[in-house]
Design a protein around this motif. Structure first.
Motif, PDB file in Angstrom:
ATOM      1  N   TYR A 145      -4.839  -5.216 -29.602  1.00 34.16           N
ATOM      2  CA  TYR A 145      -5.610  -4.167 -28.924  1.00 34.16           C
ATOM      3  C   TYR A 145      -5.138  -2.776 -29.339  1.00 34.16           C
ATOM      4  O   TYR A 145      -5.936  -1.888 -29.613  1.00 34.16           O
ATOM      5  N   TRP A 190     -15.163  -8.626 -21.633  1.00 35.45           N
ATOM      6  CA  TRP A 190     -15.420  -8.078 -22.966  1.00 35.45           C
ATOM      7  C   TRP A 190     -16.237  -6.805 -22.848  1.00 35.45           C
ATOM      8  O   TRP A 190     -16.938  -6.592 -21.861  1.00 35.45           O
ATOM      9  N   LYS A 246      -7.314  -8.557 -27.454  1.00 35.42           N
ATOM     10  CA  LYS A 246      -7.534  -8.291 -28.881  1.00 35.42           C
ATOM     11  C   LYS A 246      -8.820  -7.508 -29.091  1.00 35.42           C
ATOM     12  O   LYS A 246      -9.660  -7.409 -28.190  1.00 35.42           O
ATOM     13  N   VAL A 247      -8.944  -6.958 -30.295  1.00 38.88           N
ATOM     14  CA  VAL A 247     -10.187  -6.298 -30.724  1.00 38.88           C
ATOM     15  C   VAL A 247     -10.561  -6.902 -32.077  1.00 38.88           C
ATOM     16  O   VAL A 247      -9.703  -7.453 -32.773  1.00 38.88           O
ATOM     17  N   ALA A 252      -4.620  -6.578 -21.955  1.00 43.07           N
ATOM     18  CA  ALA A 252      -5.501  -6.360 -23.104  1.00 43.07           C
ATOM     19  C   ALA A 252      -5.143  -7.416 -24.145  1.00 43.07           C
ATOM     20  O   ALA A 252      -3.966  -7.636 -24.415  1.00 43.07           O
ATOM     21  N   TYR A 295     -17.059  -3.572 -33.358  1.00 29.93           N
ATOM     22  CA  TYR A 295     -15.839  -4.084 -32.722  1.00 29.93           C
ATOM     23  C   TYR A 295     -16.044  -4.266 -31.224  1.00 29.93           C
ATOM     24  O   TYR A 295     -16.690  -3.437 -30.560  1.00 29.93           O
ATOM     25  N   PHE A 328     -13.784  -5.466 -27.520  1.00 30.11           N
ATOM     26  CA  PHE A 328     -12.423  -5.681 -27.003  1.00 30.11           C
ATOM     27  C   PHE A 328     -12.474  -6.830 -26.010  1.00 30.11           C
ATOM     28  O   PHE A 328     -13.521  -7.119 -25.419  1.00 30.11           O
ATOM     29  N   ILE A 363     -16.587  -1.229 -28.145  1.00 30.92           N
ATOM     30  CA  ILE A 363     -15.799   0.007 -28.053  1.00 30.92           C
ATOM     31  C   ILE A 363     -16.655   1.237 -28.377  1.00 30.92           C
ATOM     32  O   ILE A 363     -16.242   2.356 -28.087  1.00 30.92           O
ATOM     33  N   THR A 389      -9.382 -11.019 -35.742  1.00 33.50           N
ATOM     34  CA  THR A 389      -9.087 -10.228 -34.543  1.00 33.50           C
ATOM     35  C   THR A 389      -7.739  -9.530 -34.723  1.00 33.50           C
ATOM     36  O   THR A 389      -6.859 -10.030 -35.417  1.00 33.50           O
TER      37      THR A 389
END
Length: 590
Positions: A57, A135, A44-45, A42, A123, A125, A138, A54
């Motif tokens: 995660y 990608w 980043k978000v 994982a 957002y 992820f 969320i 960013t």
């Protein structure tokens, strides 16, 4: 000969760095047997419209994996804001799963608020599966009511992974969220959530070495290519018209000037126009230390740009080679600082400057100084936001060490070589003892109007391509057509050189002999136009918002445009110097 050897060694060094800097997953050969664990990280978000903003995660309260492991990252990946950690999903090779439970969680009011705020800002992820990027969003906003207070916010709780394989290799992965498996996070109350995932494997005939092609195809679609080629044709027409126009005017005017000069010499009449100031045209400029430092920095940035283009055309910057461009910029800038030192000091000594050490310090700080101050401010902003753009202390130490142990020594060595080159300034005409007074000139011959004229044409030749570059750097588009970008860059250089030469001629014809700084400022003025385009792009073409994203966009774009100003200013001055030497060599100077 020595210069060619230096460039060749530099290129080999850069290729060696990139050989070592390719990002590898834990299984570096990318071959797996049935049931093998394939690395899934994982990354980043962050808000979809704010690419610089960013976060890690697990800054959002997702399910934690049984064994949390952080991946070691190369310099370029850290600069790119990548922070890879083990993801909570198990996607073992060829093992299908149906609605597997990741974890059951009771979300507190604060955690529900966190997810709601994230869904509200769109957002997304990002993860990496066997080095393939994936990608997803969320959650989603249900805008049934017109009033924002009636909006419903939902979190996706079921993720579907569709993975394609060819024999023992992973070729492609797609992720989708189940639109029916939702958790309502609209209200501030505790919620029980069961996070699920499904894995499906499908066979494909796509070979492993073509698996990255799908990411680069988006910028090579026919309608995009048509726009790029239209951009190039538009630029070429501009260049041809400008070149033809200038060549015709200058050839006719200069021919007449030379004919008249011969007649005047025969009849001993008084000279006019540019010939009248031959005793002042090679008078050294004011602030020669700053001028030489600007030329040194501009030459270094030009060399850096050429090397970046070579690496791009060779294929080093394929899509999602995480951080390769940042590593290239840092390494090549460090290795080319000797060029800045040599150019600045040798030119400063040609202008009969005496304090070459101060000149060298100025050269070292001219571009790095503003860049460092901008970085300090923006890194502080990122730390306050706890964003991944905030560089860890270790990375800052590495960059400082590169600057101290590579950039500075090379700059000093280049400066010493430049001082010892003992080159003399080639002036075809002798300079008189006292400067001639410049006649009063109309307002449009002032520096600012001339810069506006000089910057507009080169900018008009590149502005179509600028949109695609901005959409790639400050958005989620992928830019891979480096050959077209290289052609546009060549056109930019040609137009800058021609327009600066033309304006220099008209300035000299008006008996204004202070052309040194003017030619540099006119050449570099395209950088100011690019910064003006930043304002237009931010407000009209993007959905960026928030203090962090705004400061990152305008802060780093200011540094890039300043770099363009120095580089194109150097090109403009060098072209003008060649032209001025040529025309004054053609007349007999007393």
């Amino acid at each position: 000969m020595a210069g060619k050897k230096m460039v060749a060694l530099l290129f080999v060094a850069v290729l060696v760095v990139f050989g070592a800097d390719q990002v590898r997953s834990d299984a570096s050969d990318h071959r797996y047997k049935d049931g093998d664990q394939v690395p899934l990280y994982a990354n980043k978000v962050g808000p979809f419209h704010n690419p610089s903003e960013t976060y890690r995660y697990f800054d959002l309260p997702f399910c934690f994996p049984a064994h949390m492991k952080e991946k070691k990252e190369a310099l370029g990946e850290v600069l790119n804001g990548d922070r890879l950690v083990s993801a909570p999903y198990q996607l073992d090779f060829l093992r299908e799963k149906d609605s597997e439970v990741v974890c059951k969680k009771r979300l507190s009011k604060e955690e529900v608020g966190q997810f709601r705020a994230a869904v509200k800002k769109d957002y997304y992820f990002q993860m990496y599966y066997d080095d393939l990027p994936i990608w997803g969003f969320i959650g989603k906003v249900d805008k049934e009511g017109k009033d924002p207070s009636d909006f419903k916010y939902y979190l996706f709780k079921h993720i579907h992974f569709d993975i394609f394989y060819n024999k023992d290799r992973v070729i492609e992965i797609n992720v989708r969220t189940d639109p029916n498996a939702l958790v309502d996070v609209t209200e501030d109350k505790e919620v029980d959530v069961e996070f699920l995932y499904t894995v499906k494997w499908k066979e494909t005939n796509t070979p492993f070495d073509k698996r990255m092609d799908k990411y680069s195809q988006s910028s090579s679609l026919p309608h995009h290519l048509e726009i790029h080629w239209f951009s190039i044709i538009n630029s070429c027409v501009t260049v041809l018209l400008l070149t033809g126009f200038l060549a015709t005017i200058l050839m006719r005017v200069l021919k007449n000037d030379f004919v008249n000069h011969d007649e005047e010499t025969a009849e001993d009449q008084e000279e006019t126009g540019w010939k009248y100031i031959h005793g002042d045209v090679f008078r050294y400029p004011k602030y020669k230390s700053l001028f030489a430092a600007s030329l040194g920095s501009g030459t270094q940035l030009f060399t850096l740009t050429v090397f970046i283009f070579i690496l791009a055309l060779v294929g080093v910057f394929y899509p999602y080679n995480r951080g390769a461009l940042f590593t290239a910029l840092v390494v090549i800038y460090a290795l080319t600082s000797g060029i800045a030192g040599y150019t600045a000091t040798s030119f400063y000594c040609q202008l009969e400057g005496t304090n070459w050490v101060r000149n060298l310090l100025l050269t070292g700080c001219l571009f790095c100084g503003p860049l460092f101050l901008t970085f300090c401010f923006l890194n502080t902003v990122a730390i306050v936001y706890t964003a991944t753009a905030a560089l860890p202390f270790g990375t800052i130490v590495v960059i400082v060490l590169i600057w101290t142990l590579v950039t500075s020594p090379l700059l000093v060595l280049g400066g010493i070589a430049g001082k010892n080159s003992k080159a003399e300034f080639q002036a075809p005409c002798r300079t008189t003892k006292y400067p001639r007074e410049i006649p009063p000139l109309p307002w449009y011959r002032g520096t600012i109007p001339q810069m506006a004229m000089a910057g507009f044409l080169p900018f008009s030749a590149i502005y179509i391509e600028l949109y695609y570059i901005f959409a790639s750097v400050w958005g989620h588009r992928i830019y891979t057509i480096y050959s077209i970008l290289f052609i546009v860059f060549i056109i930019l250089l040609i137009v800058t050189a021609f327009i600066t030469v033309a304006l220099t001629y008209f300035q000299l014809a008006a008996e204004d002999h202070e052309w040194w700084w003017r030619s540099f400022l006119c050449g570099g003025s395209t950088g100011l136009f690019i910064y003006a385009y930043c304002l237009y792009y931010y407000y009209a073409r993007s959905d960026m918002s928030g203090f962090m994203q705004t400061s990152f966009f305008f802060g780093y774009m200011a540094c890039i445009c300043y770099g363009f100003f120095l580089m194109l200013g150097t090109v403009g001055f060098r072209a003008s110097l060649l032209f001025v030497r040529h025309i004054y060599r053609s007349i007999k100077c007393e």
